[in-house]
Design a protein around this motif. Sequence first.
Motif, PDB file in Angstrom:
ATOM      1  N   PRO A 140      -9.686  12.063 -13.505  1.00 31.39           N
ATOM      2  CA  PRO A 140      -9.379  11.140 -14.613  1.00 31.39           C
ATOM      3  C   PRO A 140      -9.187  11.890 -15.924  1.00 31.39           C
ATOM      4  O   PRO A 140      -9.721  12.987 -16.124  1.00 31.39           O
ATOM      5  N   GLN A 141      -8.416  11.288 -16.832  1.00 35.74           N
ATOM      6  CA  GLN A 141      -8.229  11.878 -18.151  1.00 35.74           C
ATOM      7  C   GLN A 141      -9.529  11.797 -18.941  1.00 35.74           C
ATOM      8  O   GLN A 141     -10.256  10.815 -18.868  1.00 35.74           O
ATOM      9  N   ARG A 157      -2.229   5.198 -24.501  1.00 34.18           N
ATOM     10  CA  ARG A 157      -3.423   4.936 -25.306  1.00 34.18           C
ATOM     11  C   ARG A 157      -4.044   6.241 -25.803  1.00 34.18           C
ATOM     12  O   ARG A 157      -4.518   6.313 -26.941  1.00 34.18           O
ATOM     13  N   ILE A 158      -4.057   7.262 -24.952  1.00 31.40           N
ATOM     14  CA  ILE A 158      -4.625   8.549 -25.363  1.00 31.40           C
ATOM     15  C   ILE A 158      -3.828   9.135 -26.519  1.00 31.40           C
ATOM     16  O   ILE A 158      -4.390   9.621 -27.513  1.00 31.40           O
ATOM     17  N   ARG A 171      -6.157   2.466 -10.488  1.00 28.01           N
ATOM     18  CA  ARG A 171      -6.339   3.463 -11.529  1.00 28.01           C
ATOM     19  C   ARG A 171      -6.638   4.832 -10.922  1.00 28.01           C
ATOM     20  O   ARG A 171      -6.954   4.958  -9.740  1.00 28.01           O
ATOM     21  N   SER A 183      -0.353   2.058 -14.479  1.00 23.33           N
ATOM     22  CA  SER A 183      -1.675   2.274 -15.076  1.00 23.33           C
ATOM     23  C   SER A 183      -1.759   3.639 -15.751  1.00 23.33           C
ATOM     24  O   SER A 183      -2.308   3.765 -16.857  1.00 23.33           O
ATOM     25  N   ASN A 184      -1.194   4.670 -15.114  1.00 19.92           N
ATOM     26  CA  ASN A 184      -1.216   6.017 -15.703  1.00 19.92           C
ATOM     27  C   ASN A 184      -0.478   6.054 -17.035  1.00 19.92           C
ATOM     28  O   ASN A 184      -0.950   6.658 -18.004  1.00 19.92           O
ATOM     29  N   PRO A 188     -11.801  11.042 -21.928  1.00 17.02           N
ATOM     30  CA  PRO A 188     -11.687  10.143 -23.086  1.00 17.02           C
ATOM     31  C   PRO A 188     -11.679  10.924 -24.397  1.00 17.02           C
ATOM     32  O   PRO A 188     -12.335  11.958 -24.524  1.00 17.02           O
ATOM     33  N   GLU A 212       0.132   3.564 -19.067  1.00 17.33           N
ATOM     34  CA  GLU A 212      -0.625   2.805 -20.069  1.00 17.33           C
ATOM     35  C   GLU A 212      -1.760   3.656 -20.634  1.00 17.33           C
ATOM     36  O   GLU A 212      -1.989   3.683 -21.852  1.00 17.33           O
ATOM     37  N   GLU A 213      -2.475   4.355 -19.751  1.00 19.98           N
ATOM     38  CA  GLU A 213      -3.606   5.168 -20.204  1.00 19.98           C
ATOM     39  C   GLU A 213      -3.130   6.348 -21.052  1.00 19.98           C
ATOM     40  O   GLU A 213      -3.721   6.653 -22.096  1.00 19.98           O
ATOM     41  N   ASP A 214      -2.038   6.994 -20.630  1.00 22.27           N
ATOM     42  CA  ASP A 214      -1.529   8.124 -21.403  1.00 22.27           C
ATOM     43  C   ASP A 214      -1.059   7.681 -22.783  1.00 22.27           C
ATOM     44  O   ASP A 214      -1.272   8.382 -23.782  1.00 22.27           O
TER      45      ASP A 214
END
Length: 318
Positions: A84-85, A25-26, A75, A18-19, A87, A21-23
């Motif tokens: 959390p990162q 996307r960022i 997450r 999950s991390n 947005p 994937e999120e990174d």
Amino acid sequence: MRNFDDLSEREILALAISNEEEDARIYADFSDGLHVDYPATAKVFDEMASEENTHRRRLIDLFVSKFGDHIPLVRREHIRGYIPQKPVWQMKPLGLETARAHTHDMERAAARFYRQALTRTTDASIRKLLGDLAEAEDKHDQLATGLEHEVLTGDARDSEAEHERRRFVLQIIQPGLVGLMDGSVSTLAPVFAAAFATHNSWNAFVVGLAASIGAGISMGFAEALSDDGKLSGRGAPLLRGVVCGLMTTAGGIGHTLPYLIPSFYTATVIAIIVVAIELSVIAWIQWRYMDTPPLSAAAKVMIGGALVLAAGILIGSS
């Protein structure tokens, strides 16, 4: 919420997936937000997103081999103490330094996560992958620097630096300068008119304070409502309005504060000195950021300020 120490190896891998994937996307969001104005830097973030996707695929392959096809949803926000990162939409307007600084923070946080996760696993293959990824994240700052040197040529850097300077001028300097000029010049007449009409420092201070705050509110709203910034490139109207309003108030307050001195003549002399300093600062900003010749900038500002000051004194003395 769960404590990190309570996670199983399966959940740790799911969180790592999950991390990543999120990174990714960022980084992709950074690229999307910068590609119009900073195409070379956007390419760097595309490469960073690709790296994170490679890590994600390695983690998924290991997860499937160990625990099957179903990956539970775990997450950052599910873990107590995990920050959390932020947005990307909360970083508007997105600038080069903001994106790069956030990238370094992300890489350090990712490396820290993998080192902590490493202590929570006993499976040899999982420990190996987590260790490899921790080392990879430690090296990502170097990778980002290498990609910047490879992608950002001298011409590209110069072009992006010039664009950043222009944006700073349009979004900060220009509305701030407009506000400072309005606050410094337009409030001269009422402040000095009140001072010379009453020969009372407190009355002059009250008039100046009211004029400064009123002008700041008026100019702030006028700037914020004048242009949404989409076509002109002048940036967020709220930011411009706040900058313009604050600088307008500051410009008027500067030569108002001396009238807190009870002695009228002492306060007036100090206020006139402050006015000269304010007008000199305005002329310097015009020369430094607006490419106005120094003598021309000084002459226009000084003449205009002197006329308004003289008008206030004459009206107050009549």
